[in-house]
Design a protein around this motif. Structure first.
Motif, PDB file in Angstrom:
ATOM      1  N   ARG A  13       0.824  -0.681  -0.044  1.00 35.98           N
ATOM      2  CA  ARG A  13       0.058  -0.107  -0.062  1.00 35.98           C
ATOM      3  C   ARG A  13       0.903   1.367  -0.309  1.00 35.98           C
ATOM      4  O   ARG A  13       1.187   2.301  -0.395  1.00 35.98           O
ATOM      5  CB  ARG A  13      -0.633  -0.001   1.127  1.00 35.98           C
ATOM      6  CG  ARG A  13      -1.743   1.286   1.551  1.00 35.98           C
ATOM      7  CD  ARG A  13      -2.839   1.012   2.591  1.00 35.98           C
ATOM      8  NE  ARG A  13      -3.434   2.459   2.802  1.00 35.98           N
ATOM      9  CZ  ARG A  13      -2.877   3.245   3.908  1.00 35.98           C
ATOM     10  NH1 ARG A  13      -1.699   3.037   4.112  1.00 35.98           N
ATOM     11  NH2 ARG A  13      -3.047   4.128   3.734  1.00 35.98           N
ATOM     12  N   ARG A  33       2.135   1.925  -3.739  1.00 31.27           N
ATOM     13  CA  ARG A  33       1.039   2.262  -4.221  1.00 31.27           C
ATOM     14  C   ARG A  33       0.762   4.007  -4.086  1.00 31.27           C
ATOM     15  O   ARG A  33       0.325   4.840  -5.047  1.00 31.27           O
ATOM     16  CB  ARG A  33      -0.269   1.457  -4.008  1.00 31.27           C
ATOM     17  CG  ARG A  33       0.215   0.290  -4.818  1.00 31.27           C
ATOM     18  CD  ARG A  33      -1.393  -0.299  -5.066  1.00 31.27           C
ATOM     19  NE  ARG A  33      -2.138  -0.248  -3.477  1.00 31.27           N
ATOM     20  CZ  ARG A  33      -2.873   0.442  -2.591  1.00 31.27           C
ATOM     21  NH1 ARG A  33      -3.720   0.875  -3.333  1.00 31.27           N
ATOM     22  NH2 ARG A  33      -3.981  -0.057  -1.648  1.00 31.27           N
ATOM     23  N   ASP A  49       4.527   1.064  -8.846  1.00 32.95           N
ATOM     24  CA  ASP A  49       3.397   0.122  -8.986  1.00 32.95           C
ATOM     25  C   ASP A  49       3.987  -1.238  -9.578  1.00 32.95           C
ATOM     26  O   ASP A  49       3.873  -2.044 -10.217  1.00 32.95           O
ATOM     27  CB  ASP A  49       2.426   0.743 -10.264  1.00 32.95           C
ATOM     28  CG  ASP A  49       0.978   2.016  -9.784  1.00 32.95           C
ATOM     29  OD1 ASP A  49       0.713   1.522  -8.776  1.00 32.95           O
ATOM     30  OD2 ASP A  49       1.302   2.541 -10.633  1.00 32.95           O
TER      31      ASP A  49
END
Length: 537
Positions: free
Chosen positions: A69, A72, A77
Motif C-alpha cells: 500500500r 502504491r 506500481d
C-alpha cells in the motif's frame, strides 16, 4: 481438563463428549508442508523462469500488504508480492464454514491511539473513521456491538473478564493496587503502540529483564483471581503466560492502551471500544489485498533472497506448477518472520541473526465450530461477542454472528482460541496430533458453559499456526533497543514517521514484520510495513 504441561487434551469423565464423533471437520488454512520446504537444502540449478520487477515484497501478511500500500501511495506500481499461502493476510485472514464468515486468526482491532497514526490513516481511507464537528467518529456498524465480553465464573456468566462476582475484600484491594501501579508506570514512561515510539526508559528496560510472574511476586500480588486474569491477558496478546513474558510486556498490555480499571474505580466506556467483523481482521486484509491484482502471487515459497551487483535476486517455488522462479529486482522488502528471514536472506545481516535467535514464537490453534442453532446458556450475563471460561486452558470464543442485526439468534460459528507458548514441545505435538484431539479440546472446555454444545455442532475446522506470534520474553525489548540505536548510529533510510528496519550491509533490503516489535498485533505489523514501503519507494 487440559493442563499447561501438555498442549494436548487429557480428558476424563467425558460423557458430555458423547456424539462428538458425528461432527465433521478437518485441518485447514495453513499449508505446513510449504513452510517446511525451507528446511531442505536448496539445489543449485538454473531457475525455470525469470521475472524482472522493480521491487519484490516477500511475505503477504499485514506487514507485506502495508508495504505494498505504501508503494502504491507513492506511485510505485512495478512490484510483486510473494505469499506462501493461497490467500494473503497471515494471522489476519478470514474464512467461511458452511456459509458463515468467521476469523481464522486475529478477530479485532482496538481503536488506534495517536502513536499509531499510520493505522488511523488507513481507517480513514476505508471509511471507518471521519472527523465530525472537530471530533473523530467511528462508523458504529463496525464497532463491537454490546454486550462485548463476559466471563463464566463460579458457575454463571458475569459481565467483563476480570473476576468480580463474589470475590472478597482482599481480592478487590489487590485489583486497586495493581491499577495504581499501572497508572504510575504510565506517568513514569511512555508505553507506545507501535513499540518503536516508546521511550525505552530505564524503568521499562528494568521491567524487560525479569518475567511478569517474578515482578508480581516481588510486588506481593498473590491473589489467584488477579493472577488468572493477568495470565489470560498475556496468553491472549502474547501467546504465553506470566512465567514466559517479561514484566515490561505484562505492563505494556495495559499501559499502552486503556490502563487497568479496578471494579468501581473507573469508566469502562469508549476507550475499550474495538472494531470487529464476522471474518475478524480478514475484513481488513481483504481490503488491503484487493488493489494488488496481478501483482499478488500466492502459493510461493521464498527460499533465497540475495544481493546482486545491481539489485536483488529472490528465488521462490511456485507450488501449483512446481517451477522455480527467480525474481530480479532493484530492491526487496522482507516481510517475513524473523526466523524465516534469517534463513532465506543470504548473507543475513548480523543484527538480523541476533534478533532471530533472541525472539521465540508461540504456536496457536484456532477452531471454528459451526452451530446449527443457538446454545443453551447458563445464568448471568447475556451472550456476548467475547466469551471466556475462567480457568480454561483456551482463551474462550468469539461469536461470528454477534455483529449481525438479525432480530433472533440463529446458526453461527464460534471461534475458539488456544495459545501454546507455555507448553513444552508444543509445536511438534501440534503438528502430530489428529484433528479429533483439538475437536475434543474445544468441546471439553466450552461444554462447561454450554451442555448442549456437542449435539448442536455440525462441523469444526481447525487451523494450526506453528509460529503464530513472537513472545516478548525477558530481554526482547533490550534487543529491539540495541537494533534501534544501530539504525540511528548508521543514519540509515527513514520513513516520514518511523525508522525502517535496514542495515548498512544490506542496503537494498528493508525488513517489515511484527516480530521486529517483539510481539504480534495489527498496529505493529502495519506500521513497520508502511515504514519499509516508504523507505524504499
Amino acid at each position: 481438563m487440559i493442563g499447561l504441561a501438555s498442549p494436548l487434551p487429557v480428558l476424563t469423565g467425558c460423557d458430555f463428549l458423547k456424539g462428538a464423533d458425528a461432527i465433521s471437520g478437518t485441518y485447514t488454512g495453513v499449508a505446513q508442508d510449504r513452510g517446511h520446504l525451507l528446511r531442505e537444502p536448496s539445489a543449485e540449478r538454473p531457475p525455470d523462469i525469470t521475472h524482472r520487477v522493480h521491487t519484490v515484497i516477500a511475505g503477504g501478511g499485514i506487514a507485506g500488504l502495508a508495504a505494498a500500500r505504501a508503494l502504491r501511495l507513492r506511485g510505485h506500481d512495478d512490484f510483486a508480492l510473494l505469499e506462501l499461502e493461497d490467500a494473503p493476510g497471515g494471522n489476519s485472514r478470514g474464512t467461511q464454514v458452511m456459509g458463515i464468515a468467521c476469523p481464522q486468526g486475529a478477530h479485532y482491532l482496538p481503536l488506534p491511539g495517536d502513536d499509531a497514526r499510520e493505522v488511523q490513516d488507513l481507517l480513514e481511507e476505508l471509511g471507518l473513521r471521519r472527523r465530525v464537528a472537530g471530533r473523530w467518529q467511528y462508523d458504529e456498524r463496525h464497532l463491537c456491538h454490546s454486550p462485548q465480553e463476559r466471563l463464566f465464573f463460579n458457575g454463571q456468566w458475569q459481565d467483563g473478564l476480570l473476576p468480580v462476582q463474589g470475590v472478597g475484600a482482599d481480592t478487590l484491594a489487590q485489583y486497586r493496587r495493581f491499577a495504581a501501579l499501572v497508572a504510575d508506570a504510565q506517568r513514569r514512561a511512555h508505553y507506545a503502540i507501535p513499540v518503536l515510539r516508546s521511550q525505552f526508559a530505564p524503568d521499562q528496560l528494568a521491567q524487560d529483564a525479569i518475567t511478569f510472574k517474578a515482578w508480581l511476586d516481588q510486588k506481593g500480588f498473590t491473589d489467584a483471581r488477579l493472577r488468572w486474569y493477568l495470565d489470560y491477558a498475556c496468553r491472549d496478546d502474547f501467546g504465553a503466560g506470566l512465567g514466559a513474558v517479561s514484566a515490561w510486556a505484562g505492563l505494556h498490555y495495559f499501559a499502552s492502551r486503556h490502563g487497568f480499571q479496578a471494579p468501581g474505580d473507573g469508566d469502562d466506556g469508549p476507550h475499550d471500544a474495538v472494531l470487529t467483523w464476522a471474518e475478524g481482521n480478514g475484513w481488513l486484509s481483504a481490503r488491503l489485498a484487493a488493489p494488488l491484482g496481478e501483482r499478488l502471487h500466492t502459493g510461493r515459497v521464498v527460499r533465497r533472497i540475495a544481493p546482486e551487483r545491481e539489485g536483488v535476486a529472490v528465488d521462490a517455488i511456485d507450488v501449483a506448477s512446481g517451477r522455480t522462479e527467480r525474481w530480479l529486482a532493484r530492491q526487496s522488502i522482507v516481510a517475513l518472520p524473523l526466523h524465516v528471514a534469517a534463513r532465506v536472506v543470504q548473507p543475513a545481516p548480523e543484527a538480523l541473526r541476533q534478533l532471530a535467535v533472541g525472539v521465540r514464537s508461540a504456536p496457536w490453534v484456532v477452531a471454528n465450530l459451526r452451530l446449527r442453532a443457538p446454545l443453551q446458556d447458563r445464568p448471568g450475563a447475556a451472550p456476548s461477542w467475547d466469551n471466556v471460561i475462567y480457568g480454561g486452558a483456551g482463551l474462550g470464543y468469539v461469536d461470528a454472528m454477534h455483529q449481525s442485526l438479525r432480530p433472533v439468534p440463529g446458526p453461527t460459528v464460534l471461534t475458539w482460541y488456544r495459545a501454546l507458548g507455555d507448553a513444552p514441545d508444543a509445536r511438534a505435538a501440534l503438528l502430530n496430533a489428529p484433528w479429533s484431539a483439538w475437536r475434543d479440546a474445544a468441546l471439553a472446555e466450552l461444554a462447561a458453559a454450554h451442555p448442549d454444545l456437542v449435539r448442536k455442532t455440525l462441523r469444526i475446522d481447525v487451523t494450526r499456526y506453528g509460529h503464530a506470534m513472537a513472545v516478548p520474553a525477558p530481554g526482547v525489548l533490550s534487543q529491539i533497543d540495541r537494533w534501534r540505536k544501530l539504525v540511528a548510529r548508521n543514519q540509515l533510510l527513514k520513513s516520514e514517521h518511523l525508522v525502517a528496519a535496514q542495515f548498512a550491509d544490506a542496503p537494498r533490503l528493508a525488513f517489515a514484520h511484527s516480530d521486529w516489535a517483539g510481539y504480534s498485533v495489527f498496529e505493529e505489523a502495519f506500521t513497520l510495513g508502511h515504514a519499509a514501503g516508504l523507505a524504499l519507494a
